[in-house]
Design a protein around this motif. Structure first.
Motif, PDB file in Angstrom:
ATOM      1  N   ASP A  38       0.871  -1.172   0.000  1.00  0.00           N
ATOM      2  CA  ASP A  38       0.000   0.000   0.000  1.00  0.00           C
ATOM      3  C   ASP A  38       0.912   1.228   0.000  1.00  0.00           C
ATOM      4  N   TYR A  39       1.434   1.543  -1.174  1.00  0.00           N
ATOM      5  CA  TYR A  39       2.579   2.438  -1.285  1.00  0.00           C
ATOM      6  C   TYR A  39       2.440   3.302  -2.526  1.00  0.00           C
ATOM      7  N   PHE A  40       2.184   4.599  -2.343  1.00  0.00           N
ATOM      8  CA  PHE A  40       2.138   5.519  -3.472  1.00  0.00           C
ATOM      9  C   PHE A  40       2.643   6.865  -2.996  1.00  0.00           C
ATOM     10  N   GLN A  41       3.786   7.270  -3.530  1.00  0.00           N
ATOM     11  CA  GLN A  41       4.400   8.543  -3.130  1.00  0.00           C
ATOM     12  C   GLN A  41       4.797   9.337  -4.370  1.00  0.00           C
ATOM     13  N   VAL A  42       4.702  10.648  -4.241  1.00  0.00           N
ATOM     14  CA  VAL A  42       5.127  11.568  -5.283  1.00  0.00           C
ATOM     15  C   VAL A  42       6.116  12.541  -4.653  1.00  0.00           C
ATOM     16  N   THR A  43       7.287  12.663  -5.239  1.00  0.00           N
ATOM     17  CA  THR A  43       8.290  13.612  -4.759  1.00  0.00           C
ATOM     18  C   THR A  43       8.405  14.738  -5.772  1.00  0.00           C
ATOM     19  N   CYS A  44       8.243  15.948  -5.294  1.00  0.00           N
ATOM     20  CA  CYS A  44       8.346  17.129  -6.143  1.00  0.00           C
ATOM     21  C   CYS A  44       9.617  17.871  -5.770  1.00  0.00           C
ATOM     22  N   GLU A  45      10.522  17.951  -6.710  1.00  0.00           N
ATOM     23  CA  GLU A  45      11.771  18.677  -6.488  1.00  0.00           C
ATOM     24  C   GLU A  45      11.645  20.051  -7.124  1.00  0.00           C
ATOM     25  N   LEU A  46      11.940  21.065  -6.342  1.00  0.00           N
ATOM     26  CA  LEU A  46      11.759  22.433  -6.794  1.00  0.00           C
ATOM     27  C   LEU A  46      13.057  23.219  -6.697  1.00  0.00           C
TER      28      LEU A  46
END
Length: 135
Positions: A38-46
């Motif tokens: 149960d694994y859903f991640q979004v990484t936003c690099e700015l």
């Protein structure tokens, strides 16, 4: 089916980002009793000009490594959410070595019926995925 979003300044290597992801996910498994998949991640690099925060936010010095983490999931008791915040912070201090001062988190709760993914097994009594433990 939690959705995890992480905002960070760009420039960190793949291992650093993987350590952040793993640290958050391990806390979710431990505290919320989620199954491992149960694994859903979004990484936003700015870039710096798009990642704007006061370096003394709440009167505490923050470094350019400051992370903002948004956790979206169904409602949980306040004690569980507080334990999750602390466990995530503890894990991130261990790996990748963040300072607690460089971690910010927010939880967005949604009603059980507002999540959908094919093959999700919903417990009709609780409205949660039937594979989730008693968090």
């Amino acid at each position: 089916m939690p959705l995890i979003q992480v905002w960070m300044r760009s420039g960190k290597d793949k291992a650093y980002k993987a350590a952040i992801s793993k640290s958050i996910h391990q806390a979710m498994i431990e505290v919320m009793k989620l199954p491992g998949d149960d694994y859903f991640q979004v990484t936003c690099e700015l870039e710096e000009e798009n990642y704007i925060f006061d370096p003394n936010y709440f009167g505490v010095p923050r470094s350019p490594d400051f992370l903002m983490i948004r956790l979206s999931f169904n409602a949980r008791p306040a004690a569980v959410k507080q334990r999750l915040f602390e466990t995530i912070a503890d894990n991130l201090v261990k790996s990748p070595g963040l300072r607690r001062e460089d971690i910010g988190m927010i939880i967005i709760e949604t009603a059980f019926e507002n999540w959908w993914v094919h093959a999700r097994a919903v417990d009709p009594d609780t409205g949660t995925d039937s594979r989730i433990g008693g968090a």
